[in-house]
Design a protein around this motif. Sequence first.
Motif, PDB file in Angstrom:
ATOM      1  N   ARG A  96      -0.198  17.189 -12.129  1.00 39.34           N
ATOM      2  CA  ARG A  96      -0.339  16.160 -13.386  1.00 39.34           C
ATOM      3  C   ARG A  96       0.462  14.424 -13.291  1.00 39.34           C
ATOM      4  NH1 ARG A  96      -4.321  17.193 -15.826  1.00 39.34           N
ATOM      5  NH2 ARG A  96      -5.335  18.982 -16.636  1.00 39.34           N
ATOM      6  N   SER A  97       0.945  14.149 -12.848  1.00 41.41           N
ATOM      7  CA  SER A  97       1.400  13.016 -12.002  1.00 41.41           C
ATOM      8  C   SER A  97       0.819  11.945 -12.272  1.00 41.41           C
ATOM      9  CB  SER A  97       2.223  12.860 -11.636  1.00 41.41           C
ATOM     10  OG  SER A  97       2.925  12.176 -11.592  1.00 41.41           O
ATOM     11  N   ASN A  98       1.446  10.594 -12.927  1.00 48.53           N
ATOM     12  CA  ASN A  98       0.469   9.363 -13.122  1.00 48.53           C
ATOM     13  C   ASN A  98       1.423   8.697 -12.572  1.00 48.53           C
ATOM     14  OD1 ASN A  98      -1.708  10.496 -14.609  1.00 48.53           O
ATOM     15  ND2 ASN A  98      -1.521  10.628 -16.207  1.00 48.53           N
ATOM     16  N   TRP A  99       2.539   8.924 -12.028  1.00 53.22           N
ATOM     17  CA  TRP A  99       3.374   7.822 -10.903  1.00 53.22           C
ATOM     18  C   TRP A  99       2.905   6.927 -10.130  1.00 53.22           C
ATOM     19  CZ3 TRP A  99       8.464   5.789 -13.114  1.00 53.22           C
ATOM     20  CH2 TRP A  99       8.625   6.621 -14.198  1.00 53.22           C
ATOM     21  N   TRP A 100       1.837   7.910  -9.831  1.00 48.78           N
ATOM     22  CA  TRP A 100       1.531   6.875  -8.536  1.00 48.78           C
ATOM     23  C   TRP A 100       0.738   5.201  -8.997  1.00 48.78           C
ATOM     24  CZ3 TRP A 100      -4.084   5.543  -9.113  1.00 48.78           C
ATOM     25  CH2 TRP A 100      -4.220   6.471  -9.815  1.00 48.78           C
ATOM     26  N   TRP A 101       1.208   5.089 -10.108  1.00 51.27           N
ATOM     27  CA  TRP A 101       0.251   3.880 -10.613  1.00 51.27           C
ATOM     28  C   TRP A 101       1.394   2.509 -10.279  1.00 51.27           C
ATOM     29  CZ3 TRP A 101      -4.912   2.391 -11.809  1.00 51.27           C
ATOM     30  CH2 TRP A 101      -5.572   2.758 -12.283  1.00 51.27           C
ATOM     31  N   SER A 102       2.718   3.011 -10.822  1.00 50.92           N
ATOM     32  CA  SER A 102       3.467   2.649 -10.442  1.00 50.92           C
ATOM     33  C   SER A 102       3.304   2.285  -9.303  1.00 50.92           C
ATOM     34  CB  SER A 102       5.022   2.808 -10.331  1.00 50.92           C
ATOM     35  OG  SER A 102       5.468   3.682  -9.585  1.00 50.92           O
ATOM     36  N   HIS A 103       2.660   2.597  -8.055  1.00 55.05           N
ATOM     37  CA  HIS A 103       2.938   2.210  -6.186  1.00 55.05           C
ATOM     38  C   HIS A 103       1.450   2.158  -6.808  1.00 55.05           C
ATOM     39  CE1 HIS A 103       5.851   4.999  -5.676  1.00 55.05           C
ATOM     40  NE2 HIS A 103       5.027   5.862  -6.123  1.00 55.05           N
ATOM     41  N   VAL A 104       0.311   1.534  -7.503  1.00 53.69           N
ATOM     42  CA  VAL A 104      -0.525   0.433  -7.394  1.00 53.69           C
ATOM     43  C   VAL A 104      -0.107  -0.887  -8.061  1.00 53.69           C
ATOM     44  CG1 VAL A 104      -2.705   0.346  -8.443  1.00 53.69           C
ATOM     45  CG2 VAL A 104      -2.223   2.970  -7.207  1.00 53.69           C
TER      46      VAL A 104
ATOM     47  N   VAL B 256       1.424  -2.733  -5.423  1.00 55.58           N
ATOM     48  CA  VAL B 256      -0.073  -3.353  -4.102  1.00 55.58           C
ATOM     49  C   VAL B 256      -0.092  -4.417  -4.536  1.00 55.58           C
ATOM     50  CG1 VAL B 256      -1.527  -2.516  -2.755  1.00 55.58           C
ATOM     51  CG2 VAL B 256       0.727  -1.410  -2.724  1.00 55.58           C
ATOM     52  N   LEU B 257      -0.850  -4.114  -5.801  1.00 57.38           N
ATOM     53  CA  LEU B 257      -1.684  -4.996  -6.436  1.00 57.38           C
ATOM     54  C   LEU B 257      -1.104  -6.846  -6.942  1.00 57.38           C
ATOM     55  CD1 LEU B 257      -4.288  -2.989  -9.102  1.00 57.38           C
ATOM     56  CD2 LEU B 257      -4.714  -4.110  -6.071  1.00 57.38           C
ATOM     57  N   TRP B 258      -0.047  -6.018  -7.455  1.00 57.68           N
ATOM     58  CA  TRP B 258       0.892  -7.239  -7.609  1.00 57.68           C
ATOM     59  C   TRP B 258       0.758  -8.680  -6.819  1.00 57.68           C
ATOM     60  CZ3 TRP B 258       0.425  -9.401 -12.928  1.00 57.68           C
ATOM     61  CH2 TRP B 258       1.139  -9.805 -13.582  1.00 57.68           C
TER      62      TRP B 258
ATOM     63  N   THR C 231       9.890  -6.244 -11.832  1.00 62.24           N
ATOM     64  CA  THR C 231       9.431  -4.602 -13.203  1.00 62.24           C
ATOM     65  C   THR C 231       8.790  -3.872 -12.871  1.00 62.24           C
ATOM     66  OG1 THR C 231       9.850  -6.231 -14.592  1.00 62.24           O
ATOM     67  CG2 THR C 231       9.133  -4.257 -15.283  1.00 62.24           C
ATOM     68  N   PHE C 232       7.595  -3.809 -11.539  1.00 66.48           N
ATOM     69  CA  PHE C 232       7.688  -2.941 -11.032  1.00 66.48           C
ATOM     70  C   PHE C 232       7.376  -2.197  -9.751  1.00 66.48           C
ATOM     71  CE2 PHE C 232       2.472  -5.168 -12.389  1.00 66.48           C
ATOM     72  CZ  PHE C 232       2.833  -4.542 -13.746  1.00 66.48           C
ATOM     73  N   THR C 233       8.375  -3.316  -9.228  1.00 60.15           N
ATOM     74  CA  THR C 233       9.131  -2.150  -7.948  1.00 60.15           C
ATOM     75  C   THR C 233      10.223  -0.880  -8.188  1.00 60.15           C
ATOM     76  OG1 THR C 233       8.850  -4.270  -7.254  1.00 60.15           O
ATOM     77  CG2 THR C 233      10.512  -3.228  -6.386  1.00 60.15           C
TER      78      THR C 233
ATOM     79  N   VAL D 139      12.100  -2.896   4.235  1.00 59.28           N
ATOM     80  CA  VAL D 139      11.339  -3.146   4.356  1.00 59.28           C
ATOM     81  C   VAL D 139      10.753  -4.108   3.250  1.00 59.28           C
ATOM     82  CG1 VAL D 139       8.722  -2.986   5.602  1.00 59.28           C
ATOM     83  CG2 VAL D 139      10.488  -1.843   6.376  1.00 59.28           C
ATOM     84  N   THR D 140       9.690  -3.405   2.488  1.00 52.82           N
ATOM     85  CA  THR D 140       9.474  -4.640   1.037  1.00 52.82           C
ATOM     86  C   THR D 140       8.307  -3.016   0.304  1.00 52.82           C
ATOM     87  OG1 THR D 140       7.813  -5.657   0.669  1.00 52.82           O
ATOM     88  CG2 THR D 140       7.566  -5.127   2.701  1.00 52.82           C
ATOM     89  N   PRO D 141       8.873  -3.284  -0.577  1.00 56.27           N
ATOM     90  CA  PRO D 141       8.141  -2.083  -1.704  1.00 56.27           C
ATOM     91  C   PRO D 141       6.499  -1.944  -1.821  1.00 56.27           C
ATOM     92  CG  PRO D 141       9.695  -3.620  -2.880  1.00 56.27           C
ATOM     93  CD  PRO D 141       9.760  -3.953  -2.033  1.00 56.27           C
ATOM     94  N   LEU D 142       5.765  -3.398  -1.138  1.00 51.46           N
ATOM     95  CA  LEU D 142       4.683  -3.379  -0.705  1.00 51.46           C
ATOM     96  C   LEU D 142       4.324  -2.681   0.257  1.00 51.46           C
ATOM     97  CD1 LEU D 142       1.999  -4.473  -1.132  1.00 51.46           C
ATOM     98  CD2 LEU D 142       2.142  -6.288   0.224  1.00 51.46           C
TER      99      LEU D 142
END
Length: 130
Positions: free
Chosen positions: A11-19, A22-24, A58-60, A95-98
Amino acid sequence: MTSDAQLVAVRSNWWWSHVAVVLWTIVLDLFLLIGGSLNLTQTASLLALQAWLFVFLTFTIAALFGFYYDAREIQDAGQEWKPTWWMYIVGSFIVTPLLTSALYLFQRYRHVGIRYRRWQVGPSERVTDG
């Protein structure tokens, strides 16, 4: 895990932070590539870049917390995949958060799937809402 065992949905929505990371990053790279052709003054370009980098930071930071909390939710749901969250965090600094966020999303998709409301993409296993 046996084939007749039922898995609890993650039920986690923390994967949105990774999206978001990547998108940003992709948007930031596009801005840097086409920024010169927009005929902005140097001051306007630097101010825009600072604003974009602040949002990226902030996203990182959210993604660093996301590695831990999403891994906990996956483990609590009884999934076979146990992501090594601390390696993703160390990798983000090396490496990089991306790269680490994209790799995490791919591994999550392969092992657990990505779930958003009633929409699920990934492994087709019997999953209960627990």
